[in-house]
Design a protein around this motif. Structure first.
Motif, PDB file in Angstrom:
ATOM      1  N   ASP A 185       1.201  -1.129   0.360  1.00  0.00           N
ATOM      2  CA  ASP A 185       0.880  -2.169   1.337  1.00  0.00           C
ATOM      3  C   ASP A 185       0.259  -1.554   2.597  1.00  0.00           C
ATOM      4  N   CYS A 186       0.823  -0.420   3.042  1.00  0.00           N
ATOM      5  CA  CYS A 186       0.253   0.264   4.209  1.00  0.00           C
ATOM      6  C   CYS A 186      -1.194   0.661   3.947  1.00  0.00           C
ATOM      7  N   ARG A 187      -1.444   1.244   2.792  1.00  0.00           N
ATOM      8  CA  ARG A 187      -2.793   1.712   2.473  1.00  0.00           C
ATOM      9  C   ARG A 187      -3.779   0.564   2.347  1.00  0.00           C
ATOM     10  N   GLU A 188      -3.309  -0.553   1.813  1.00  0.00           N
ATOM     11  CA  GLU A 188      -4.169  -1.736   1.725  1.00  0.00           C
ATOM     12  C   GLU A 188      -4.599  -2.219   3.101  1.00  0.00           C
ATOM     13  N   LYS A 189      -3.752  -1.971   4.099  1.00  0.00           N
ATOM     14  CA  LYS A 189      -4.050  -2.404   5.466  1.00  0.00           C
ATOM     15  C   LYS A 189      -4.695  -1.299   6.301  1.00  0.00           C
ATOM     16  N   GLY A 190      -5.092  -0.208   5.640  1.00  0.00           N
ATOM     17  CA  GLY A 190      -5.818   0.843   6.327  1.00  0.00           C
ATOM     18  C   GLY A 190      -4.971   1.917   6.971  1.00  0.00           C
ATOM     19  N   VAL A 191      -3.674   1.965   6.632  1.00  0.00           N
ATOM     20  CA  VAL A 191      -2.777   2.985   7.188  1.00  0.00           C
ATOM     21  C   VAL A 191      -2.295   3.868   6.039  1.00  0.00           C
ATOM     22  N   ASP A 192      -2.609   5.174   6.120  1.00  0.00           N
ATOM     23  CA  ASP A 192      -2.147   6.119   5.115  1.00  0.00           C
ATOM     24  C   ASP A 192      -0.889   6.796   5.660  1.00  0.00           C
ATOM     25  N   PRO A 193       0.305   6.386   5.213  1.00  0.00           N
ATOM     26  CA  PRO A 193       1.544   6.868   5.843  1.00  0.00           C
ATOM     27  C   PRO A 193       1.877   8.311   5.476  1.00  0.00           C
TER      28      PRO A 193
END
Length: 269
Positions: free
Chosen positions: A88-96
Motif C-alpha cells: 500500500d505504501c509503494r502504491e502511494k509512492g512511499v518506499d518504506p
C-alpha cells in the motif's frame, strides 16, 4: 520560540520547545515507543536546538497510515509492517525502509498483590476468550479475573493476537485501553486485573508473570527464550530528507542506544 505540543492518543499533552522557523520532523505511531522517542527528541535538541518535532502516539497502525499518506516522516511500529502495508505504501509512492531500534518483551502483568507467578500461553488464551474467569482456576485467590487489552490498531494487540490468541476470538468482557501507560495504570489500580505492557512500562506497582515458565527480561528477549518478544521499529521513506537522516543517526548512535537501555528495552548488539 514557541511551544509545540506532542499529541498522544490518551489526550495527554507533552510540551517540547522548538523554533518557529524550522520545519518539524513528524513522528507518529506506537504508544510503546513514544516515551522513548520523546526522550530522544529532548536529547537531540540539546545539540540541535533549531530542529522542530511533532510526536503523535496513536498506535502502530496509525503510523503506517500516516507514512503512506505523507502525513509523517517517521512511523514508529512495535511490530513489523505487513506485506499488504508495504505494498500500500509503494502504491502511494512511499518506499518504506525499516530500521530496528530495540527489542521488547510483551510482559503479562497483574496487580502487585497477585500471588500467581506465571501462566502458560494456553491459560492466557483461555482467560482472554472467556473460558477461565476466576483466578482460582490458575492457582490464585477466589476472585473474578478482570482482563484488559489494547484497542484496534495497536502493535501490542497485533503481537498478542498472533502469539497468544491465534485464531481464537477475544471475549467482549475484555476492557480495551488506548496505550501502555493507561494499561499499566488500570492494572495496578484493579486488584483482579490482568493485562500486558512493553518492558519499558513495567514498574514496582505491577506483578510481572512468567509465560511458559520464562520471565520477560532483557536477557530472555535477546536469547529468544521469551515467547512474547518483539521488535521496536522505525519506518521511513527511502528518500527521507537530510534532517530526518541526521536524527536517525542520533537514534542509532551511542546517545540513542543509551536512552533505549534507560527506558528498559533491549539492544540487539
Amino acid at each position: 520560540m514557541f511551544r509545540l505540543f506532542l499529541l498522544v492518543s490518551v489526550l495527554l499533552v507533552l510540551p517540547v520547545d522548538v523554533f518557529a522557523e524550522q520545519v518539524p520532523i513528524r513522528i507518529e505511531g506506537s504508544t510503546t515507543m513514544a516515551p522513548m522517542m520523546r526522550r530522544m527528541i529532548v536529547a537531540y535538541r540539546r545539540t540541535h536546538p533549531w530542529q522542530a518535532f511533532s510526536l503523535t502516539a496513536s498506535g502502530s497502525g496509525s503510523g503506517v497510515s500516516a507514512l503512506s499518506g505523507g502525513r509523517t516522516d517517521i512511523a514508529m511500529l512495535s511490530r513489523l509492517m505487513s506485506e499488504k502495508e508495504i505494498a500500500d505504501c509503494r502504491e502511494k509512492g512511499v518506499d518504506p525502509e525499516r530500521i530496528l531500534v530495540a527489542m521488547d518483551g510483551l510482559s503479562v502483568v497483574a496487580h502487585a498483590d497477585n500471588p500467581v507467578t506465571g501462566l502458560t500461553r494456553r491459560q492466557l488464551q483461555s482467560i482472554y476468550v472467556g473460558e477461565i474467569t476466576n483466578w482460582k482456576a490458575v492457582g490464585g485467590p477466589e476472585q473474578q479475573i478482570v482482563p484488559f487489552g489494547r484497542e484496534a490498531g495497536s502493535g501490542s494487540l497485533d503481537v498478542w493476537e498472533r502469539k497468544v490468541m491465534g485464531m481464537a476470538p477475544t471475549a467482549h468482557t475484555v476492557f480495551r485501553v488506548a496505550s501502555n501507560e493507561v494499561m499499566a495504570r488500570a492494572v495496578q489500580d484493579e486488584p483482579c486485573a490482568i493485562g500486558y505492557v512493553g518492558l519499558g512500562f513495567v514498574n514496582r506497582h505491577l506483578h510481572v508473570m512468567d509465560v511458559n515458565g520464562v520471565a520477560p527480561t532483557v536477557e530472555t528477549v535477546l536469547d529468544g527464550s521469551y515467547s512474547l518478544a518483539r521488535t521496536l521499529n522505525i519506518y521511513v521513506s527511502r528518500d527521507a530528507p537530510e534532517d530526518v537522516r541526521r536524527f536517525l543517526d542520533f537514534v542509532l548512535g551511542p546517545a540513542g542506544r543509551s536512552i533505549v537501555e534507560a527506558e528498559g528495552f533491549a539492544l540487539n548488539h
